[in-house]
Structure formats: C-alpha cells, structure tokens
Design an enzyme around this catalytic site. Structure first.
Site, short mmCIF file in Angstrom:
data_model
loop_
_atom_site.label_atom_id
_atom_site.label_comp_id
_atom_site.label_asym_id
_atom_site.label_seq_id
_atom_site.Cartn_x
_atom_site.Cartn_y
_atom_site.Cartn_z
CE LYS A 195 1.96 47.29 17.85
NZ LYS A 195 3.41 47.38 18.15
CD GLU A 270 -0.22 39.87 3.16
OE1 GLU A 270 0.30 38.74 3.04
OE2 GLU A 270 -0.91 40.40 2.28
CB CYS A 304 6.83 36.84 5.77
SG CYS A 304 6.75 37.97 4.40
CD GLU A 400 7.73 32.49 9.93
OE1 GLU A 400 7.04 32.79 10.92
OE2 GLU A 400 7.69 33.11 8.86
#
Ligand code: NAP
Ligand code: MG
Length: 497
Positions: A195, A270, A304, A400
C-alpha cells in the site's frame, strides 16, 4: 523567501504525460482492475497544489481480493515452485527495467512528492535499483544451519518464506521505500500486497507496469492505493496476511502493532526519529558544516533519519552557526522539475502547516531563529530554517518536525553531550564529527541508535542494515538482516537410530 524565479522547467517525458492521462487502477492478481467501490481520490503536485491524477481507491473488498491473489500465488502458483536462481533472475530483470525507466520514475516522483529531479536521479533511483540487484543474489543464498545436537539425531534448520506480506509505506521517498520493502520479500519467496501513501501513489503504479513486463507470476506483487485508516487497516487486520512491514510515523506504528496482535502477525516497524549530530571542537569544520546541513535539509528535511538536532562544542559554536547560515543562503527553492534547484516544496499543505506550527512553537519557546522560518503562500514551500540557543527540553528539540528545521544547541563536555543526545524517545540515526577517530568510535558505541555516521551523515547501501532503537521501531531493512523480516525458521529433527 529565496525561491528561484524564471528558471527553466524540464519538459516532461512523453511517457510520463501519457502515464498521467491513463486511468490509475489497482494492480491485483497481475491485472489492473477498477476499485470495487468506484471511489477515487486525487493526488496533487505540492509545488502548485494542482491535481495530477485521480486514483482508484482500494476498498476492503479490493484488499481482500489482493490478499487472496497473493495467497494463491504463494500456495499454488509458480512462485513457490520456481527455483531460487529463477527467482533471482526475475528480481534482477525488474532491476534492469527500473534502470531503463529511471528518468520517467524520477519525473513522476518529483511531480507527486515535490523533491528535486536531480536528487531522484542521483539517490532514490540508483538506491532502488541497487536494492533489487542486491537482493536478487540473496534468492539463492537463503541457508539454514546443520546443528550438532546431543543424541543420535540429524538436526537442521530451514529459512522459509513467511508467506503473504502486507507492506505499508510513507510518502517521503515513494519509489525508494517501495524498493526497500519489495526486494527482500521477493528474495525470501514471499508474496506481497504493497500500500503506497495517499499523497504519492503514482510511482508504485508505474512499478506495477514494470512488474507485469518483467513477467512475475500473477499475484506475487499486488499494489493497492488508498488511505491508511481504510485500505491500510484492512491489510493489517486480514487473517491471511502473515506479516506487516510498515514505515511511517511512530503514532501509526503503535496502532498497527496493537491491531496485528489479534492475528499474531509478524510486524516490523521503521518509524520516526529526532536524530542528533555531535560536532566536537576538533572537527573538520568545512566537512562537518556541510554534512550537518545536508543531514537535515536533504529531501526538505522529510527524512526519518534526518539529523534534526545539532550539538556543537561551545568553542566553535558561533563559527559553526555562521557556516550553517551561509549554506542556508545558497539553497535554491523551486519546483522539483526546475533545473538547478536544491530544495523542493514539502509534500502537502498539511505537512507545510505542521512545520510552520513547529517554527512558531520554537519562537514562542524562546529559541533564537537564526535563519529562515518563512513559507510560501502558493504551493508547499518552507525555507531552510535554523534555530540557535536551543534548550533540550524545548518541544522543537524533542519532537519530530519532519521538515527543513535544524535545532542547534551548545555543549561543553563530551560525556554529557552523549547523554543529551541519547535522551530522546527515538533512536534511528546519529552523527559524530571529529578528527579523533578513537574518540569517534567510543562515542559511536555509546549512542543508542540503529545507524551511527562518523564524519558523514545518512549514508546507506543495500548491503548495510538500517532501522531503529526505541520508538524508532524494530527490524532492519537492507543487508542480510532484512531477510529475517520475511522468513520463519524451522528446525527439523531426524532420528538416526
Ligand atoms: P504515517 O501517517 O504514519 O503514514 C505511513 C503509512 O501508513 C501511509 O501509507 C499511511 O496511509 C498508512 N497508515 C496511516 N494510518 C494507518 C492505519 N491506521 N493502518 C494502516 N496504515 C495506516 O506517516 P507519514 O506521515 O506518511 O510519513 C512520515 C513518517 O514516516 C515520519 O514519522 C518518518 O520519520 C517516518 N519514516 C520512517 C522511515 C524509517 O525508515 N524509519 C522512513 C521514512 C519515513 P495514508 O498516508 O495513505 O493515509
Ligand atoms: Mg502528490
């Protein structure tokens, strides 16, 4: 804002303009099929928010069909009976096809995500091609062990494919993330439902065309577009899916882990990061400033493992910040397809708002805005932004941001700075800059992150593992380690009496 004006935009390849005009169906069982619900959603170009294409959205029924196709391909199809060398050949053939089509894929991702075309051609595409080449070799090298047990037995292990795997990816490296996921799963002999992210579904659909052309058996790779809460969730709860491999936010990672418990799915995650760069006083300042700057600003900071926190020794702090500001002044913001630009727009209005909000938080927390902070009215551009005099407890130092925002803090003591660097819920990457290589190794050993970069940042290779400690997730992509994500170990005992 220092956006580039009046610069030539690269002419789109005819293949890409034709592709954009094609219907964007789902790829299930080796065929392009319409959404059973007839629902579609739009993907936009974040440089101007114009609609690029209407995308068929996979309903739960479509996900069920894709899972069934993957299950059939795993249990009955040619995939399970293909020899490892033949499987490796097919994966390699896909690598070659991607190489032949890399210009088109780069244009597609540049339009859909916003990132500079040159970066796609220099990084994302070679990296993705490398994944397929590297893992094609592993298809024939998945070996168990012969174990010397007590008693009169022959004992050995087999590393068997886990079965049907659901793979859910984010929007920041659309094609490359698909490659990181698909290549090792194929090498292990799994079948796949991937996806893509709703913001960037296009290049995965282009990949589906290449999968067809390469001649993979039907159902080995299925690609569904759609939203996380519907399409993604249907995949996560499906009882015939043996494993979910997810890349995305920590928040969604936790939801997936909980949901996967109901069907005891294997899960690898992850997730996000707030990765530190430590610059010691003996660092090569030219190298360090460029490395630290690129470590956060590359890909608009939507990485990331972006080095989003910099800890600079107080004796070089002023000079280092000046160097960062000078580098920021040279950034050329523009649309991904303009030649000579070095930074594109963020992926969406939502992401732009998120980053602007954090810039406001930083100002209100009392951090010193030393560069940038601006955003465009039209399109999703945010300037490279640097905050100085940042305190560790500020939100901009802990959370973040996922955009081009660097927070810089001072330190005095090397032991203390390692503790500060580790004082984070995340643990994805970390950098150390020093000419004292012994010290660098000692610090590397103490840092709690999945990747440590010494005098470099964000280096990756298909052969080297990548993944997180702590809330940055678990499981490793790339290298031999990635195969563990897609195999079960079976122990076989033979009585020799
Ligand atoms: P996200 O919102 O977590 O989405 C990631 C993917 O999960 C998308 O495909 C999303 O679908 C899907 N999703 C959302 N909710 C879901 C649910 N309930 N069930 C199943 N799937 C669901 O993350 P993002 O904003 O796209 O990406 C940014 C994040 O990814 C950052 O935190 C970044 O650090 C992380 N990231 C990590 C790595 C790594 O290797 N560690 C690499 C890249 C990015 P839709 O978007 O289509 O709704
Ligand atoms: Mg888009």
């Amino acid at each position: 804002m220092n956006t580039v004006q009046n610069i030539e935009t690269i002419q789109l390849s005819k293949v890409v303009s034709d592709f954009l005009n094609e219907e964007k169906k789902l790829f299930i069982g080796g065929e392009f099929v319409s959404s059973s619900s007839n629902n579609t959603f739009q993907t936009l170009n974040p440089a101007n928010n114009e609609v690029l294409a209407e995308i068929h959205e996979a309903s739960e029924e479509d996900v069920n069909s894709a899972v069934q196709a993957a299950k059939d391909a795993f249990e009955n199809g040619q995939w399970s009976t293909m020899t490892p060398l033949e499987r490796g050949d097919l994966i390699y053939k896909l690598a070659i096809l991607i190489d032949e089509h890399k210009q088109y894929i780069a244009e597609i991702d540049s339009l859909d995500n916003g990132k500079p075309l040159a970066e796609l051609l220099e990084n994302d595409l070679p990296n993705a091609i490398g994944q397929f080449k590297y893992f094609s070799g592993w298809a024939s090298k998945l070996m168990g062990q012969h174990i010397p047990v007590n008693g009169d037995f022959l004992n050995y292990t087999r590393h068997e494919p886990i079965g049907v795997v659901g793979q859910i990816i984010p929007w920041n490296f659309p094609f490359m993330m698909a490659a990181w996921k698909i290549a090792p799963a194929l090498a292990a002999g799994c079948t796949i439902i991937l996806k893509s992210a709703e913001q960037t579904p296009l290049s995965a659909l282009y990949l589906a065309k290449l999968v067809q052309e390469a001649g993979f058996p039907k159902g080995v790779i299925n690609i569904v577009s759609g939203h996380g809460e519907t399409t993604g969730a249907a995949l996560v709860k499906h009882p015939l899916v043996n494993k979910i491999a997810f890349t995305g936010s920590t928040e969604v990672g936790k939801i997936i882990m909980k949901e996967a418990a109901n069907t005891m799915k294997r899960v690898t995650l992850e997730l996000g990061g707030k990765s530190p760069n430590i610059i010691l006083k003996d660092a090569d300042l030219d190298k360090a400033a460029e490395g630290v700057f690129a470590g956060i600003m590359y890909n608009q900071g939507e990485v990331c493992s972006a080095g989003s926190r910099a800890y600079v020794h107080s004796s070089i702090y002023e000079e280092f910040v000046d160097r960062l500001v000078n580098l920021a002044k040279k950034v050329k913001l523009g649309t991904g397809l303009q030649s000579g630009i070095t930074m594109g727009p963020l992926v969406s209005e939502e992401q732009k708002e998120r980053v602007i909000n954090y810039i406001e938080i930083g100002k209100s927390e009392g951090a010193k805005l030393v560069y940038g902070g601006g955003a465009s009215e039209q399109g999703c551009f945010v300037e490279p932004t640097i905050f100085g005099d940042v305190e560790d407890d500020m939100r901009i130092s802990r959370e973040e941001i996922f955009g081009p925002v660097l927070v810089v803090s001072k330190f005095e003591n090397e032991l203390e700075v390692v503790e500060r660097a580790n004082d984070s819920e995340y643990g994805l990457g970390a950098g150390v800059w020093t000419e004292n290589i012994t010290k660098a190794h000692k610090i590397a050993n103490k840092l709690k992150s999945g990747s440590i970069w010494i005098n470099c940042y964000n280096a990756t290779d298909p052969a080297s593992p990548f993944g997180g400690f702590k809330n940055s997730g678990f499981g490793r992509e790339m290298g031999s380690y990635a195969l563990e994500n897609y195999t079960e170990v079976k122990s076989i005992w033979v009585n020799l009496n």
